[in-house]
Design an enzyme around this catalytic site. Structure first.
Site, PDB file in Angstrom:
ATOM      1  N   CYS A 127     -24.255  31.490 -29.475  1.00 31.87           N
ATOM      2  CA  CYS A 127     -25.105  30.459 -30.060  1.00 31.87           C
ATOM      3  C   CYS A 127     -26.558  30.906 -29.961  1.00 31.87           C
ATOM      4  CB  CYS A 127     -24.924  29.163 -29.297  1.00 31.87           C
ATOM      5  SG  CYS A 127     -26.180  27.936 -29.675  1.00 31.87           S
ATOM      6  N   PRO A 128     -27.414  30.773 -30.940  1.00 32.49           N
ATOM      7  CA  PRO A 128     -27.178  30.143 -32.238  1.00 32.49           C
ATOM      8  C   PRO A 128     -26.790  31.134 -33.321  1.00 32.49           C
ATOM      9  CG  PRO A 128     -29.482  30.579 -32.020  1.00 32.49           C
ATOM     10  CD  PRO A 128     -28.807  31.207 -30.829  1.00 32.49           C
TER      11      PRO A 128
END
Ligand SMILES: Cc1cc2nc3c(=O)[nH]c(=O)nc-3n(C[C@H](O)[C@H](O)[C@H](O)COP(=O)(O)OP(=O)(O)OC[C@H]3O[C@@H](n4cnc5c(N)ncnc54)[C@H](O)[C@@H]3O)c2cc1C
Lengths: 82, 397
Positions: free
Chosen positions: A18-19
Site C-alpha cells: 500500500c499504496p
C-alpha cells in the site's frame, strides 16, 4: 506492470505494498477510455477496501472482486471518465 | 591475481551516484561519474525555498563531493547499450565498462496534464528546480486572500510526504502572517486518504482538520485551465483556485536504452528489488529515483541502495531490505518519519520536535555524509537499527 490487450488492461500489482496497487490502478485509469476493462492483481490486503472505496467514489463499475489463493483480483469497467 | 582494476561507470552524480562512487575502494575499481550538469543538488531544500524563502545553498559542485580518485565527466549521456556494454556521450564518444550503474534520478513531465506548464509558470512548484521553488515563495507572498490549492497529480513523484509537507508549511506561513482566516488551503490527492499509508494517515488527517486545511481525496487531476483558474479531475470534479501548486507527474530521463524493454511505460528502469540488478543483466544496476522498483523515491532509498550495490560489486552477497525513513515536516517545528521495509508496513511514528530536528541536522550534514561514508556509516547503522520497523511495530501501533 501494465499489459494492454484490445480494450482489456491487465495491471499486475502483486508484491507492491500500500499504496502501490491503487497508484497502479490510477496509472492505468489515466490511459484508459470509457468502455475499457481493467483487471488488477494485488497481494496487499489494504487493496480490497481501497478499490471498493475508489469504485464508490469515482462511479466506475466493479465487475468482479475475488480472493484467489495467491492474489486478490479486481475487474473494473471504466464508465465514469469525463 | 590480476591487478587490472574493474571499470565502473556511474551515470548521474546526484545523491545515489555520488554515494556509490565514494564507497568503491580505489585499489579495486576505476570509477567514473558522468553527469550532464556540474552540481550535486540537495533537493529536499526546495521545500524550504518555496515555503520559507530559505537562502541556504542547495547545490555544490559534484567534483567537490567526490573522492579525488573518482573521475568526473560533465556530459549528457545519450545511449546506454547494455548488450554491447558501452555508454555513449553527447559528443558521440563511447565508453566501455565492466559495470554500469544508472543513477539518473527522475524528471518532471508537464505534458501529461494539459495546462500544467502554464500553471507552473504562474505559481511555481517545489519538485523541479530552484527557479520554480522561488516562484512558489512569490506566490505565497503575493496572496492576501482566496484559495491556495496544493494538488498531487497522478503518477510517480519524489518523497512521499512532500505534498503534505508543503501544505502544512503553507498553512504555517499564512497563520504567521495573520492571513489564515482570509486564505483557504485545500489539498487534493488521487489517493483514498490524505496520506496514502493508513497508520501515518491516522496522525495526519486529524492534524489537517485541526489546522482547518480542506482536503479532497480520489481526485485524479486531468487538466487545468490557467485562465479560469479551475483544475478538473478525471472524476469530473472542478476545483477553483486563486493559486495552485501542483506536484507534477515524474518520469525517467530521456536516454536511449538497448534493449529498450528494460524500461517501463514511464521510462523508469526495471530491476530486481533485492539487488538492483537490471532485468536480464548481471553487470548493470539502477539505484535511486531512476528505478521502476515499488519503493519510495527518496534520498534514503538511494543511499541504502548505493551501499548494497557497492557491496555486491565487491563480491558480497548483499540485499536491500526495502527500508524507508522519510522525514515528514508538519510545520511549527514538528515532524514524524515514514518508516517501513519490505516485511513491515508503515509505522505510526509519533509527531514531535526531535524528529524535525533530525531532518534539519541531516540537511546540515548531507554533503559530508556523501564525501565520507566511512565516517558516517556506523552512525547510520546504529540509527537504522534503533528504528527498525520490526521493533517499532510493537511500540507504535
Ligand atoms: C521537495 C522534495 C523533498 C524531498 N525530501 C526528501 C527527504 O526529506 N528525504 C529524502 O530521503 N529524500 C527526499 N527527497 C527525494 C530525494 O531528493 C531524491 O530521492 C534523491 O535526490 C534521489 O537521488 P538520485 O541519485 O536517484 O537522483 P538525483 O539526486 O536526482 O540525481 C540524478 C542525477 O543524474 C543526472 N542526469 C540525469 N540524466 C542524465 C543524463 N542523460 N546524462 C547525464 N546525467 C544525467 C542529473 O543531472 C542528476 O545530477 C525530496 C525531493 C524533493 C523534490
Amino acid at each position: 506492470m501494465v499489459m494492454s490487450q484490445g480494450n482489456k488492461i491487465l495491471v499486475d500489482a502483486r508484491g507492491i505494498a500500500c499504496p502501490g496497487p491503487i497508484t497502479e490502478v490510477v496509472k492505468a485509469y489515466r490511459n484508459a477510455k470509457n468502455g475499457d476493462v481493467i483487471e488488477i492483481w494485488a497481494t496487499d490486503p489494504g487493496f480490497e477496501p481501497d478499490i471498493k472505496a475508489w469504485i464508490q467514489r469515482t462511479g466506475n463499475q466493479l465487475l468482479d472482486l475475488r480472493k484467489e489463493p495467491d492474489k486478490i483480483v479486481a475487474v473494473i469497467r471504466v464508465t465514469a471518465k469525463k | 591475481m590480476s591487478s587490472v582494476k574493474k571499470k565502473v561507470i556511474i551515470i548521474g552524480g546526484g545523491t545515489g551516484g555520488a554515494m556509490l562512487a565514494n564507497r568503491l575502494p580505489r585499489d579495486e575499481f576505476e570509477v567514473t561519474i558522468i553527469d550532464r550538469q556540474p552540481y550535486n543538488y540537495f533537493w529536499p531544500w526546495l521545500l524550504y525555498i518555496a515555503f520559507r524563502g530559505s537562502r541556504r545553498p542547495i547545490k555544490r559542485e559534484i567534483r567537490s563531493v567526490l573522492k579525488h580518485w573518482v573521475n568526473f565527466i560533465q556530459s549528457d549521456v545519450r545511449v546506454i547499450n547494455l548488450k554491447d556494454k558501452y555508454v555513449e556521450l553527447e559528443s558521440g564518444k563511447r565508453l566501455d565498462y565492466d559495470y554500469v550503474v544508472i543513477a539518473t534520478g527522475a524528471t518532471v513531465d508537464y505534458s501529461r496534464v494539459p495546462g500544467l506548464d502554464k500553471v507552473t509558470e504562474m505559481y511555481g512548484n517545489y519538485h523541479s528546480n530552484e527557479e520554480n521553488a522561488w516562484r512558489v515563495w512569490q506566490t505565497l507572498n503575493s496572496m492576501r486572500e482566496g484559495t491556495l490549492a496544493v494538488i498531487l497529480a497522478p503518477g510517480a513523484y519524489r518523497c512521499p510526504p512532500s505534498p503534505l509537507e508543503g501544505t502544512f508549511l503553507a498553512e504555517e506561513f499564512f497563520r504567521r502572517r495573520g492571513l489564515r482566516d482570509k486564505v483557504r488551503i485545500v489539498f487534493a490527492t488521487f489517493y483514498p486518504r490524505p496520506y496514502p499509508a493508513e497508520p501515518i494517515n491516522e496522525l495526519i488527517e486529524p492534524l489537517l482538520k485541526e489546522r482547518g486545511i480542506d482536503y479532497i481525496t480520489f481526485y485524479t487531476l486531468d487538466h487545468i485551465d490557467p485562465e479560469k483558474r479551475v483544475a478538473y479531475s478525471m472524476e469530473g470534479e472542478e476545483l477553483k483556485f486563486d493559486a495552485a501548486i501542483v506536484i507534477p507527474p515524474h518520469v525517467g530521463v530521456d536516454i536511449k536504452y538497448v534493449p529498450d524493454d528494460v524500461l517501463d511505460s514511464d521510462r523508469f528502469v526495471q530491476a530486481d528489488k533485492f539487488t538492483n540488478m537490471i532485468k536480464g543483466f548481471d553487470d548493470a544496476f539502477v539505484i535511486g529515483d531512476a528505478s521502476a522498483l515499488p519503493v519510495a523515491k527518496t534520498g534514503v532509498t538511494a543511499h541504502l541502495q548505493a551501499d548494497v550495490v557497492a557491496r555486491i560489486l565487491q563480491g558480497e552477497d548483499a540485499h536491500n531490505t526495502g527500508r524507508t525513513n522519510c522525514p515528514f515536516d508538519v510545520g511549527y517545528g514538528l515532524g514524524t518519519f515514514v518508516i517501513s521495509d519490505f516485511n513491515n508496513s508503515t509505522i505510526k511514528y509519533p509527531i514531535n520536535r526531535i524528529n524535525h530536528l533530525f531532518k534539519v541536522a541531516f540537511a546540515a550534514a548531507y554533503w559530508d555524509i556523501i564525501l565520507y561514508p566511512e565516517l558516517w556509516d556506523s552512525i547510520f547503522e546504529a540509527y537504522f537499527e534503533a528504528t527498525e520497523p520490526a521493533k517499532l511495530r510493537y511500540l507504535y501501533r
